[in-house]
Motif scaffolding. Structure first.
Motif, PDB file in Angstrom:
ATOM      1  N   LEU A  41       0.848  -1.201   0.000  1.00  0.00           N
ATOM      2  CA  LEU A  41       0.000   0.000   0.000  1.00  0.00           C
ATOM      3  C   LEU A  41       0.877   1.243   0.000  1.00  0.00           C
ATOM      4  N   SER A  96       1.971 -11.283   2.602  1.00  0.00           N
ATOM      5  CA  SER A  96       2.446 -10.895   3.943  1.00  0.00           C
ATOM      6  C   SER A  96       1.795  -9.596   4.403  1.00  0.00           C
ATOM      7  N   PHE A 195       5.854 -14.477  17.687  1.00  0.00           N
ATOM      8  CA  PHE A 195       6.114 -13.042  17.878  1.00  0.00           C
ATOM      9  C   PHE A 195       7.441 -12.691  17.229  1.00  0.00           C
ATOM     10  N   THR A 201       5.055  -5.353  15.675  1.00  0.00           N
ATOM     11  CA  THR A 201       5.166  -5.657  17.114  1.00  0.00           C
ATOM     12  C   THR A 201       5.756  -4.483  17.898  1.00  0.00           C
TER      13      THR A 201
HETATM   14  P1  NAD Z   1       4.516  -4.715   9.100  1.00  0.00           P
HETATM   15  O1  NAD Z   1       3.516  -3.775   9.661  1.00  0.00           O
HETATM   16  O2  NAD Z   1       5.970  -4.476   9.353  1.00  0.00           O
HETATM   17  O3  NAD Z   1       4.318  -4.862   7.519  1.00  0.00           O
HETATM   18  C1  NAD Z   1       3.055  -4.986   6.940  1.00  0.00           C
HETATM   19  C2  NAD Z   1       3.098  -4.356   5.552  1.00  0.00           C
HETATM   20  O4  NAD Z   1       1.811  -4.546   4.950  1.00  0.00           O
HETATM   21  C3  NAD Z   1       3.358  -2.832   5.571  1.00  0.00           C
HETATM   22  O5  NAD Z   1       4.408  -2.499   4.685  1.00  0.00           O
HETATM   23  C4  NAD Z   1       2.034  -2.241   5.112  1.00  0.00           C
HETATM   24  O6  NAD Z   1       2.167  -1.022   4.383  1.00  0.00           O
HETATM   25  C5  NAD Z   1       1.480  -3.365   4.241  1.00  0.00           C
HETATM   26  N1  NAD Z   1       0.037  -3.256   4.068  1.00  0.00           N
HETATM   27  C6  NAD Z   1      -0.892  -2.984   5.019  1.00  0.00           C
HETATM   28  N2  NAD Z   1      -2.115  -2.937   4.474  1.00  0.00           N
HETATM   29  C7  NAD Z   1      -1.963  -3.202   3.146  1.00  0.00           C
HETATM   30  C8  NAD Z   1      -2.862  -3.276   2.061  1.00  0.00           C
HETATM   31  N3  NAD Z   1      -4.188  -3.075   2.212  1.00  0.00           N
HETATM   32  N4  NAD Z   1      -2.366  -3.575   0.836  1.00  0.00           N
HETATM   33  C9  NAD Z   1      -1.031  -3.765   0.658  1.00  0.00           C
HETATM   34  N5  NAD Z   1      -0.139  -3.682   1.657  1.00  0.00           N
HETATM   35  C10 NAD Z   1      -0.590  -3.398   2.884  1.00  0.00           C
HETATM   36  O7  NAD Z   1       4.069  -6.142   9.652  1.00  0.00           O
HETATM   37  P2  NAD Z   1       4.868  -7.534   9.781  1.00  0.00           P
HETATM   38  O8  NAD Z   1       5.119  -7.767  11.216  1.00  0.00           O
HETATM   39  O9  NAD Z   1       5.971  -7.588   8.803  1.00  0.00           O
HETATM   40  O10 NAD Z   1       3.703  -8.552   9.370  1.00  0.00           O
HETATM   41  C11 NAD Z   1       3.693  -9.223   8.119  1.00  0.00           C
HETATM   42  C12 NAD Z   1       2.649 -10.340   8.169  1.00  0.00           C
HETATM   43  O11 NAD Z   1       3.000 -11.258   9.197  1.00  0.00           O
HETATM   44  C13 NAD Z   1       1.247  -9.834   8.515  1.00  0.00           C
HETATM   45  O12 NAD Z   1       0.296 -10.575   7.778  1.00  0.00           O
HETATM   46  C14 NAD Z   1       1.134 -10.154   9.994  1.00  0.00           C
HETATM   47  O13 NAD Z   1      -0.210 -10.313  10.394  1.00  0.00           O
HETATM   48  C15 NAD Z   1       1.907 -11.443  10.057  1.00  0.00           C
HETATM   49  N6  NAD Z   1       2.394 -11.781  11.396  1.00  0.00           N
HETATM   50  C16 NAD Z   1       3.280 -10.945  12.033  1.00  0.00           C
HETATM   51  C17 NAD Z   1       3.729 -11.304  13.296  1.00  0.00           C
HETATM   52  C18 NAD Z   1       4.705 -10.459  14.068  1.00  0.00           C
HETATM   53  O14 NAD Z   1       4.960 -10.795  15.241  1.00  0.00           O
HETATM   54  N7  NAD Z   1       5.279  -9.415  13.491  1.00  0.00           N
HETATM   55  C19 NAD Z   1       3.255 -12.465  13.902  1.00  0.00           C
HETATM   56  C20 NAD Z   1       2.357 -13.272  13.231  1.00  0.00           C
HETATM   57  C21 NAD Z   1       1.942 -12.902  11.960  1.00  0.00           C
END
Ligand code: NAD
Length: 255
Positions: A41, A96, A195, A201
């Motif tokens: 996004l 992701s 996590f 986070t």
């Molecule tokens: P993050 O917030 O660092 O990255 C998420 C990215 O998604 C961002 O760059 C954001 O701009 C993009 N995004 C958000 N809405 C969007 C949309 N509508 N269209 C396109 N892009 C969009 O998060 P992260 O920690 O890297 O998480 C990545 C994935 O892993 C997510 O699905 C999250 O739910 C999952 N996850 C993360 C954790 C954690 O502990 N960080 C744990 C379990 C699952």
């Protein structure tokens, strides 16, 4: 130890590639020889990730696109642009992109429920469907679709009923897609992070992170690269007999 080079000449699409886990996945796939289409996004974040990618061995370029994965028209126009630029559809697609809007159930608004479901569940649905349709239409069967769920989808979490519902849905979506798409050689798997230290986070209070870190048998929060390692394996032929699986990458949390 140097990463293997299992994805030479493969085209890979990664949503949420502008940050955290998605960015680490883009970096790992590029090191393994793939051409990476970074989707986010946030266009500036996607471009920033693009600058960090390894030079491509097969001569194809990496690319970054601004797309809202929760909107069907955005995803359709993304697929047209990718096929225009690369001629063939991506054979690897990793969803992701994700958001949180945490609130206790008794106070959770309809808007916070809908927006989290739209990005975290409808997004992977639209990407899985669009990429699978394009692979089937190209007549060149075979592919690997990887959706990032969460261990929270299995066990629930305080203040995350919307998020847990979306991530449980991702597993059901992916297992169903695996059954339907196996006949086209398309494998579909879910990765369930625990996590992981990312901007997502960073929003969690330190005392909550410390509490969870104390519960993790391997004794630390995960790094985005821990998830990227597993995605590269699932994208590659090293996992050619794995489909419909959910792989927990949690350091042993909630065993
Ligand atoms: P993050 O917030 O660092 O990255 C998420 C990215 O998604 C961002 O760059 C954001 O701009 C993009 N995004 C958000 N809405 C969007 C949309 N509508 N269209 C396109 N892009 C969009 O998060 P992260 O920690 O890297 O998480 C990545 C994935 O892993 C997510 O699905 C999250 O739910 C999952 N996850 C993360 C954790 C954690 O502990 N960080 C744990 C379990 C699952």
């Amino acid at each position: 130890m140097a990463a293997p080079c299992r994805l030479k000449s493969m085209l890979a699409l990664v949503t949420g590639g502008g940050s955290g886990i998605g960015r680490a996945i883009c970096q790992r796939l590029s090191v393994e020889g793939a051409s990476v289409v970074i989707v986010d996004l946030d266009k500036a974040a996607a471009n920033a990730s693009l600058q960090t990618l390894s030079r491509n061995l097969s001569g194809q370029e990496h690319a970054a696109f601004a797309t809202d994965v929760s909107q069907a028209n955005h995803v359709n126009s993304l697929m047209k642009k990718i096929q225009g630029q690369y001629s063939l559809p991506p054979r690897i697609a990793i969803s992701s992109a994700g958001i949180t809007k945490d609130e206790f159930l008794l106070r959770l608004s309809e808007e916070s429920f809908d927006s989290v479901l739209n990005v975290n569940l409808k997004g992977p649905f639209l990407i899985t469907q669009a990429v699978a349709r394009a692979i089937v239409a190209s007549g060149q069967n075979g592919g690997s679709i990887i959706n990032i769920g969460s261990i929270v989808g299995k066990v629930g979490n305080l203040g995350q009923s919307n998020y847990a519902a979306s991530k449980a849905g991702v597993e059901g979506l992916t297992k169903s897609a695996a059954k339907e798409l196996a006949k086209f050689g398309i494998r579909c798997n879910t990765v369930l992070p625990g996590f992981i230290s990312t901007p997502m986070t960073d929003k969690v209070p330190q005392k909550v992170l410390d509490k969870f870190a104390g519960m993790i048998p391997l004794g630390r929060l995960g790094d985005p690269e821990d998830i990227a390692d597993v995605c590269a394996f699932l994208a590659s032929d090293d996992s050619k007999y794995i489909t419909g699986a959910s792989i927990e990458v949690t350091g042993g949390l909630f065993l």
